[in-house]
Design an enzyme around this catalytic site. Structure first.
Site, PDB file in Angstrom:
ATOM      1  N   ASP A 510       0.853  -1.191   0.000  1.00 23.89           N
ATOM      2  CA  ASP A 510       0.000   0.000   0.000  1.00 23.89           C
ATOM      3  C   ASP A 510       0.892   1.245   0.000  1.00 23.89           C
ATOM      4  O   ASP A 510       2.117   1.159   0.158  1.00 23.89           O
ATOM      5  CB  ASP A 510      -0.873  -0.053   1.268  1.00 23.89           C
ATOM      6  N   GLU A 513       2.701   5.079  -4.022  1.00 23.19           N
ATOM      7  CA  GLU A 513       2.736   6.026  -5.146  1.00 23.19           C
ATOM      8  C   GLU A 513       4.095   6.727  -5.301  1.00 23.19           C
ATOM      9  O   GLU A 513       4.384   7.111  -6.453  1.00 23.19           O
ATOM     10  CB  GLU A 513       1.614   7.064  -4.971  1.00 23.19           C
ATOM     11  N   ARG A 592      -1.336  -1.089  -4.666  1.00 22.67           N
ATOM     12  CA  ARG A 592      -2.202   0.050  -4.955  1.00 22.67           C
ATOM     13  C   ARG A 592      -1.725   0.821  -6.179  1.00 22.67           C
ATOM     14  O   ARG A 592      -2.504   1.170  -7.047  1.00 22.67           O
ATOM     15  CB  ARG A 592      -2.310   0.982  -3.743  1.00 22.67           C
TER      16      ARG A 592
END
Length: 926
Positions: A510, A513, A592
């Protein structure tokens, strides 16, 4: 008996959009090109545009400013390609004309609404000239020269054009600096050794201005025409535009919205960002690939292999503009000609997805806020008590000590090792979360992951060469640099240490990004070309460092400015590799953040959605988009992550979610429980029943994943993939197919007991009863009480199913039931891939069974094309044949008479077959 009410062919309404205070992101714009000349429609549009501008000037009292030059009035509004795409700038005539562009001010729009650009390229705007073009063994090489400087700094005067005719259906076009090397995405792509002999495309060039014109030979359809606007290639601003042959465009993720994108001045930004899925925002992953349907049902795809911050501007011409702020223009074009083939061809470049373990296709349960391992265990026991299928139990960050990776809360989660042992004893699995931010504040010598990472130099660094410190769940953190192979080894060692205490089965990565609760770092970001580039795409937060690290951060392979969108992919690669080394079995990773080729290493969930009906509705275009991106193992948080669900919403969502390829119910902290055991007996039963239906279909689903792994087929599939000539399917995103055979029509709104779905032409059989409905290609209203999910089997299909158990381990030992759905010609086919469900490379090593099923002339045949010992452990118990027109007088199994039953709805059933899967057989009805 199910009733079907025929309706008009109007499509169901789009997902209801509730106001969330989200400001839409800007858009793109147009220019006249030589290929438009001679079109009567275009002339009419030009005249209308000119008259409109003249009329507006009369009624506006001159607020539109002086009359533009005639060449500007010639450009129709829909074809105006934006010359001043900068956000947060009021574009004046002076600013526009300083770039040499046309300025025509449009009437004011409603707040937040994007429209026709005021500043756009004139037909004669300077571009590159194709100075030379020479043949090569694989295609062509050319030189592009710009005589006049563009308006962004450090524009590149001389460009190299490389064209490779890689296959008959794949074209590779690359434009880069002719003199100096530039950053290119470190992705392994196929290298061809010879030129395609019979390409189904024809390629031509405009020399001055330079442009690419690509056509499909069979139809003459123009797929690309880049003469519609000038090519700009500066160091940190690369832009190329093209016309599009239709408005039916898909892909370009990750975004939330309908499956087909609006071309009404719509800009899609690609820059990985941690934000709850919201319309118009750039979300967790970046996928610069689109698929487009052409008139007549052909399809093509375009992939820009570029990992820099990017936006794609769509406009009603129809047209598209790629804008990226680094790298090169490296395009692959896939000619299909049908949409399934386009996606297969795309994955031939980026790589086919990994084969998941069978247990990955079971039901997963998680929440943030179990609070302790004992409470987690209680949930598992409750699921077992009600005999509700569950294959994997997960924990969110609350299992950690102070939210630090590779630690365990010794108070609240002391019994976690015992829980994992109990899960394994019951044939279940354990999955835990990991974040890439490593706590940097523990006393030296007390937290090995940081100490060792620092010693080995494995973190992202500032421009000053010190670890960049941001803030995530544990507080101040450093960020692992997964572009460094040494980091992969450190990651493996950390996981090995933790596995010795808690033998996990899969990993959930997770916040990759990467997410940062600060903008940039604790010290902000330094001034400079990376953190403050000449042009910033329309990213949420208006800055590349918004809620992530500084773009100037240094990594092993390159600067973060170039690698940001690859962060999740690189972490997934390290994580999958570590799992293989630790467990020696197929890895299970859910990530993610994603990028093209991610499917080789992980699946994906659609992020931190909300417990709202529209979030459930938007999950369907979400999972179908990721099918296009080559990541078939995908799903949304069932019942919603944030907010509080209702019993009705959760029941309907469990029904839909049971048909996500990746099915996980996940919930946030401080909200009421939403696992199936938390609801009333009626709701709990409905949830259990639909999970049992999923588990009965596991042989079929597993076979679909085999085809995805082998050749890039989609698992969850848009209807238009199977019915590309039926234009009514092109915008459908409230239904979907599993493979070619199973149609899922979920209820997506509250308070109803029926649902409207589109049934393409042909016969469709109710999955549960075998009753048929014949459709000419129409919308049908069908009964859908709260306890029921509508599933229909397409004529001509054979589905392998199995008596369901409460885990995949139990289910795989049960007898098979084959469901035959006869076509109007009384034929059908299907197949089954079978192996041990978890070993590495079973197909590649030959350790599998593959069986084909066929029906023709009232004879069913099972043909074993490849066999392994696993198949000897399974029997085919029942054969159900839907659509048998007349009652048989007898049934013969390998020539021997067999008892059977026949119902009025034309369903023939033969039970107690007792045939080993490893043995071929035939069954005839007379």
């Amino acid at each position: 008996m199910k009733s079907y009410q025929k309706l008009t062919t109007a499509q169901p309404a789009a997902c209801q959009v509730e106001e969330e205070g989200a400001a839409p992101v800007p858009s793109g714009h147009g220019k006249l090109a030589p290929w438009w000349v001679g079109s009567g429609l275009l002339v009419a549009a030009v005249l209308l545009s000119t008259i409109t501008v003249w009329v507006l000037r009369q009624v506006s009292g001159g607020w539109l400013g002086p009359t533009p030059p005639p060449k500007c009035l010639l450009v129709p509004e829909s074809h105006r390609f934006d010359c001043y795409p900068e956000r947060r700038v009021v574009v004046t005539q002076e600013l526009c004309e300083s770039r040499g562009c046309c300025f025509i001010q449009s009437p004011p729009l409603a707040e937040g609404k994007q429209g026709v650009p005021w500043c756009f390229y004139p037909p004669d705007f300077p571009s590159y000239t194709l100075e030379s073009l020479n043949q090569t063994a694989l295609g062509m090489v050319g030189l592009l020269v710009r005589r006049e400087k563009a308006y962004y700094p450090r524009d590149i005067e001389r460009l190299r054009l490389d064209v490779e005719f890689e296959t008959d259906t794949r074209l590779h076009i690359k434009i880069t600096d002719a003199a100096n090397p530039r950053y290119e995405v470190p992705l392994d792509v196929p290298r061809v050794m010879k030129r395609a002999e019979n390409p189904i495309y024809s390629l031509n060039f405009s020399w001055d201005p330079f442009g690419v014109l690509l056509q499909r030979k069979a139809t003459g359809t123009v797929l690309l025409n880049t003469t519609v606007a000038p090519l700009i290639f500066a160091d940190q601003f690369l832009q190329i535009s093209t016309s599009l042959p239709s408005k039916f465009l898909y892909g370009l993720g990750e975004h939330r919205g309908s499956l087909v994108h609006s071309l009404d001045w719509n800009t899609l930004t690609l820059w990985a960002r941690d934000v709850s899925p919201t319309e118009s925002f750039n979300l967790y992953g970046a996928h610069p690939f689109y698929l487009l349907m052409e008139e007549g049902g052909s399809a093509h795809g375009v992939f820009l292999l570029n990992s820099n911050a990017m936006e794609v501007a769509l406009q009603p011409a129809p047209g598209l503009t790629w804008r990226t702020i680094g790298g090169v223009l490296d395009f692959y074009i896939f000619l299909g000609p049908d949409p399934n083939m386009v996606i297969q061809q795309y994955q031939q470049v980026i790589g086919f997805p990994a084969m998941p373990p069978l247990w990955a296709l079971g039901f997963h349960l998680c929440r943030w806020g179990y609070g302790s391992s004992n409470e987690t265990w209680q949930t598992v026991r409750a699921m077992r008590n009600y005999q509700i299928p569950q294959d994997a139990q997960w924990n969110d960050i609350d299992y950690m000590d102070g939210y630090r990776d590779f630690t365990l809360d010794s108070q609240k989660f002391a019994s976690l090792p015992s829980l994992v042992k109990d899960l394994h004893k019951h044939g279940q699995r354990y999955v835990m979360i990991l974040d890439p931010g490593i706590s940097s504040t523990s006393p030296r010598g007390s937290y090995w992951p940081f100490d060792e990472g620092l010693r080995r130099g494995l973190f992202l660094n500032t421009t000053q060469g010190q670890p960049l410190i941001g803030q995530v769940w544990p507080g101040f953190t450093a960020f692992a640099d997964f572009s460094n192979p040494d980091t992969h080894q450190w990651w493996l060692e950390n996981l090995q240490h933790f596995y010795a205490h808690v033998p996990f089965d899969g990993l959930w990565i997770d916040m990759n990004e990467p997410s940062n609760f600060m903008d940039g770092s604790e010290d902000g970001c330094p001034p400079g070309e990376f953190d403050s580039p000449p042009y910033t795409p329309a990213v949420l937060g208006d800055s590349l460092s918004a809620k992530t690290v500084c773009a100037s951060a240094k990594q092993k392979v390159s600067v973060h400015y170039n690698l940001h969108n690859l962060y999740g992919l690189m972490e997934a690669k390290a994580t999958a590799s570590a799992l293989i080394k630790i467990r020696g079995k197929r890895p299970f990773v859910i990530s993610r953040s994603t990028f093209p080729s991610q499917g080789r290493y992980s699946g994906h969930w659609l992020g931190d959605n909300r417990s709202q009906w529209k979030d459930m509705c938007y999950s369907i275009p979400g999972l179908l988009s990721f099918s296009l991106f080559g990541i078939p193992l995908v799903g949304a948080d069932i019942c919603g992550f944030s907010g509080s669900t209702s019993e009705e919403l959760c029941t309907r969502w469990m029904q839909l979610g049971a048909f996500y390829p990746f099915a996980r119910n996940h919930n946030t902290q401080n909200e009421k429980a939403q696992d199936p055991t938390a609801f009333s007996p009626a709701a709990r039963t409905a949830m259990k029943d639909v999970l049992l239906t999923r588990y009965s279909l596991l042989p079929f689903l597993y076979t679909l994943f085999h085809h995805a792994h082998l050749q890039g087929d989609t698992v969850a599939r848009p209807l238009f993939f199977e019915f590309p000539r039926d234009v009514a399917t092109w915008e459908l995103d409230r239904q979907f197919l599993w493979g070619r055979s199973l149609l899922v029509t979920p209820v997506l709104e509250p308070g109803v007991d029926s649902v409207t779905g589109y049934f393409p032409q042909g016969t469709w059989y109710d999955f549960y009863t075998g009753s048929s409905v014949n459709s000419s290609g129409e919308m049908l209203k069908i009964s859908a009480p709260l306890e029921h999910l509508n599933l229909h089997i397409r004529e001509g299909s054979i589905l392998p199913t199995q008596k369901p158990g409460t885990t995949t381990e139990v289910t795989r030992g049960n007898p098979l039931r084959l469901i035959v759905a006869l076509s109007s010609h009384a034929t059908a086919w299907g197949d089954l891939f079978w192996d041990d469900g978890e070993s590495l490379d079973t197909f590649e090593k030959g350790n599998y069974s593959y069986v084909m099923f066929n029906v023709t002339q009232n004879i069913f045949t099972s043909t074993v094309l490849h066999a392994s010992t696993e198949a000897t452990k399974v029997t085919i118990g029942t054969l159900s044949i839907f659509g048998v027109q007349k009652p048989p007088s007898k049934v013969l199994l390998n020539g021997q008479e067999k008892p059977f039953s026949y119902l009025d709805n034309q369903v023939l059933t033969v039970s107690d077959l007792g045939m080993s899967l490893s043995q071929g057989f035939s069954l005839q009805w007379l």
